[in-house]
Structures are given as C-alpha cells and as structure tokens.
Scaffold this active site. Sequence first.
Site, PDB file in Angstrom:
ATOM      1  N   LYS A 123      46.173  52.935  37.573  1.00  0.00           N
ATOM      2  CA  LYS A 123      45.058  52.046  37.897  1.00  0.00           C
ATOM      3  C   LYS A 123      45.400  51.265  39.145  1.00  0.00           C
ATOM      4  CE  LYS A 123      41.152  50.029  36.710  1.00  0.00           C
ATOM      5  NZ  LYS A 123      40.814  49.941  38.151  1.00  0.00           N
ATOM      6  N   LYS A 152      52.393  44.994  36.882  1.00  0.00           N
ATOM      7  CA  LYS A 152      51.319  44.073  36.505  1.00  0.00           C
ATOM      8  C   LYS A 152      50.649  44.516  35.207  1.00  0.00           C
ATOM      9  CE  LYS A 152      48.792  42.799  39.901  1.00  0.00           C
ATOM     10  NZ  LYS A 152      47.782  42.759  40.986  1.00  0.00           N
ATOM     11  N   LYS A 174      47.401  53.042  43.685  1.00  0.00           N
ATOM     12  CA  LYS A 174      46.804  52.333  44.819  1.00  0.00           C
ATOM     13  C   LYS A 174      46.323  53.348  45.831  1.00  0.00           C
ATOM     14  CE  LYS A 174      46.014  47.984  45.764  1.00  0.00           C
ATOM     15  NZ  LYS A 174      45.595  46.990  44.770  1.00  0.00           N
ATOM     16  N   THR A 199      39.867  37.776  38.773  1.00  0.00           N
ATOM     17  CA  THR A 199      41.199  37.509  39.307  1.00  0.00           C
ATOM     18  C   THR A 199      41.485  36.020  39.305  1.00  0.00           C
ATOM     19  OG1 THR A 199      41.134  39.488  40.696  1.00  0.00           O
ATOM     20  CG2 THR A 199      42.714  37.775  41.304  1.00  0.00           C
ATOM     21  N   ASN A 242      36.989  36.332  47.950  1.00  0.00           N
ATOM     22  CA  ASN A 242      36.465  36.380  46.586  1.00  0.00           C
ATOM     23  C   ASN A 242      37.319  35.561  45.622  1.00  0.00           C
ATOM     24  OD1 ASN A 242      34.852  37.307  44.390  1.00  0.00           O
ATOM     25  ND2 ASN A 242      36.433  38.799  43.907  1.00  0.00           N
ATOM     26  N   SER A 248      39.000  44.852  34.712  1.00  0.00           N
ATOM     27  CA  SER A 248      38.750  46.250  35.067  1.00  0.00           C
ATOM     28  C   SER A 248      38.997  47.156  33.862  1.00  0.00           C
ATOM     29  CB  SER A 248      39.662  46.675  36.229  1.00  0.00           C
ATOM     30  OG  SER A 248      39.161  46.208  37.461  1.00  0.00           O
TER      31      SER A 248
END
Length: 423
Positions: A67, A91, A103, A187, A218, A352
Amino acid sequence: MSDILTGALGQLKKAARYTDVPDEVLEALSFPKEVLTARISVRMDNGVRRSFEAWRCRYDDTRGPTKGGIRFHPDANLEEVVTLAFWMTFKCAVVNLPYGGGKGAVRVDPRELSRRELERLSRAYVHAFAAMIGPDRDIPAPDVYTNARIMGWMADEYSSLVGYPCPAVITGKPIPLGGSLGRDDATARGGFYVLNNLLAEIGLENSERRAVVQGFGNAGAAIATMLHQDGWKIIAVSDTGGCVHDDSGLDPHKLEEAKKAHGSVIGYASDAPGNQVRTMKRDEMFALSCDLLVPAAMEDQITRDNAGNIKASVVMELANGPVTSDADRILEKNDVTVIPDILANAGGVTVSYFEWVQNRQGFYWTEEEVQHKLRPIMERESSAVWRLAQKKGITLRTAAYVLGLERIAEAIQAHGTQNYFCP
C-alpha cells in the site's frame, strides 16, 4: 545509495539492537521485493509526444498487499520511491494494518500540464503498471501533487483494463467512485488523536499551546484548523510561497481564504494590514519559541544546519521523513521529543484501509463511523509506542521501528523460515 535511503535503513539497524529478530528478517527488509521503472509516453495538447520517467515499488508484502501513494513531482527519483515504500512498510506495521509498503512516482511538474494532459498521464501510469497493481497485490493512493480526481481517473482506467468495476484497486478516490468519507483530513486527524493521547506524557498538557505548522497543504491546513479549534494558538504557518507569523495567533480559516486569493499564505499579511503579521524565512520559523512544531510538507526539511535552532518542545512529523538522521540526533540531544512520521501520519493509510474494506464489502460508513474507528487505533498504537520507549529507554522513533520490526518479523516467521527446515 542516497542519504535518505541510508538514513531509513539506519533506523532499521538501530531498531534491531533493541529486539531479538533473526538476521534473515533484517536481510529481507534491507532490500525492496519488487521495483519497476517505466517510460510513460503522453500525447500533449499541441500534438507532441513527451515521455516521463515513472516508478512503482513493492517493498515488502509479508503482512498483506502493498500500500502506498503515487506522487507527481519534478524531483521524484527511484531511491526516494524505495525509501517511501520502506517507510510505508513500517507505518502499516506500527498501526497493525494487514498491509505491506509500496510507493510510486512520476518525474513531472503537474502544474505545467493541462487537465487533459494530466488525465492522459494518470491513465498512462496505470497502463504501465497494470500488472503490478491490484486490489490483492498493490493498492496505490494519492500523495504529493496527486489527489482524489487523479485517483478516480486511475481507478477508472484499471477497471476498463480488467473489464469490470474494481474500486478497491486504489484508495483516496472521489466519493461517487467509492471513496471514503473522512479521508480528506485523515492524516491530520490521526496525528491529532496521537498528540492528544500523549499530551501528558510528552509534557504539553499544561503548556501554553503555541504551535507552528510548516506546509499549509491538505494535512497542514487540517491540523492547523483542528489545533485552533482545540484552543491552540497557531503562531506561524508556511507553504511553498513563504511563511507568515503572528505571535498573537493566526486564523486558519482566513489563511485558507488568503491562499485561495493569492496562491500562498503570505497573502494573509497583505489582507490583514496594521497588525502583527509579518513574513519570514523557513529557518526563522523553525527557530520560533513554541510548544509544538508540525512539519507537514516534504522530506529533509529539518537538517543538521537548522535542527540546533529549534526551540519547540515537541516535533510531530505529519510529512514523511521531514527530519534527517543527523537532525534527529541533534533534537534528541536537545531533549526535543519527536513523534515520528510512521506513527503521527498513519491516520491517512488507516482510513485508506477503511476505504479498501468498504469497497470490498460494498457497504459504506458515515464520516462519524470512520472517525470512531480511527481514534482507538491511533490511541492504542501511540500508547504502545510510548510504553515501549519508556521500557527500553529509547526515542519514540526507535520505539516505533522496534514495534513495527517485531510485527513484521512475526509475520515472516509465521510464513515459514529456513530455521524450520534445517536439520
């Protein structure tokens, strides 16, 4: 090997000193599982074809499908992508999600593209990496200079390629295409939950609550708003256009209005004449006396050149890798508590994950339900990191890596290792 990747792998080696994991686990985590480089050819509006270098990395899938976001940036490069995938691996383990780390990136300045060119590039990326991504293999998401609209184009393109709607292939999509409510500020909200959960432990419970936010995008705008609503005084913020400072406090809502009107938060200074608002440089902002500094922009913002000037009691990393390894040692020496990125900004990947779950089950949650599910995860894992740090006498960053490493090691060993098969 770049400094950013060297620093990331250094954290792995440091964490390994505080836990007993087999050498083969460290070997497996020292290299990415799969990396693909591609040249994406796009027809521009003027009829000329341009090619763009692009990458996708699946670092480790021991705990589940990989992810990680896709960034469009003119300075993107392979080692940055690999490092970000490494961070995502840890993470996801720190917040105990059934994911590995991935990524992707394209070396491009999306601000130079028209909307049609941007859509062609986004769809071409999916074509180039269609064999690598998938809802059970590798699940992209937005990152720097990508957003829900771009994720919608990508999900639509993938669905066209496989011949059926497949919303679970990508997260961070628009709501009508299967996006999750609560994703936009996830986030920041995750970081806010972590901060409040550790407030007493990190010595901020009875502080003046003065905060500086670097990066008013954001995540930065969202955390500034949440802190402001919770009684914090936001004394400085910055974006790519510059920094504004007001010791009496800034209004995040008015900052957003100024950014929309002028293209940068520095427009706030001209919109509010006659008060104490002034502009300053990034390193001046970092040197302000405050209780909390939130780097929410890009990697390598706090370095050995400016870390010694930081007067904040706590640094909370909403960006990925904003503090270099050299700077980390300086902050530790100066008793500055760092809430690491792999914990502080994990609310984004957690929601997510919620979106992926909703897509797969075809049942969608309210925003309140999303927040209700996010909060206990961030509180539980931040408490676990804090307890581990206290038990072993290590920093929160090292504790987070130890926790992630132990969980990944358990999964690797559960799959079966050579120890079980050797006589």
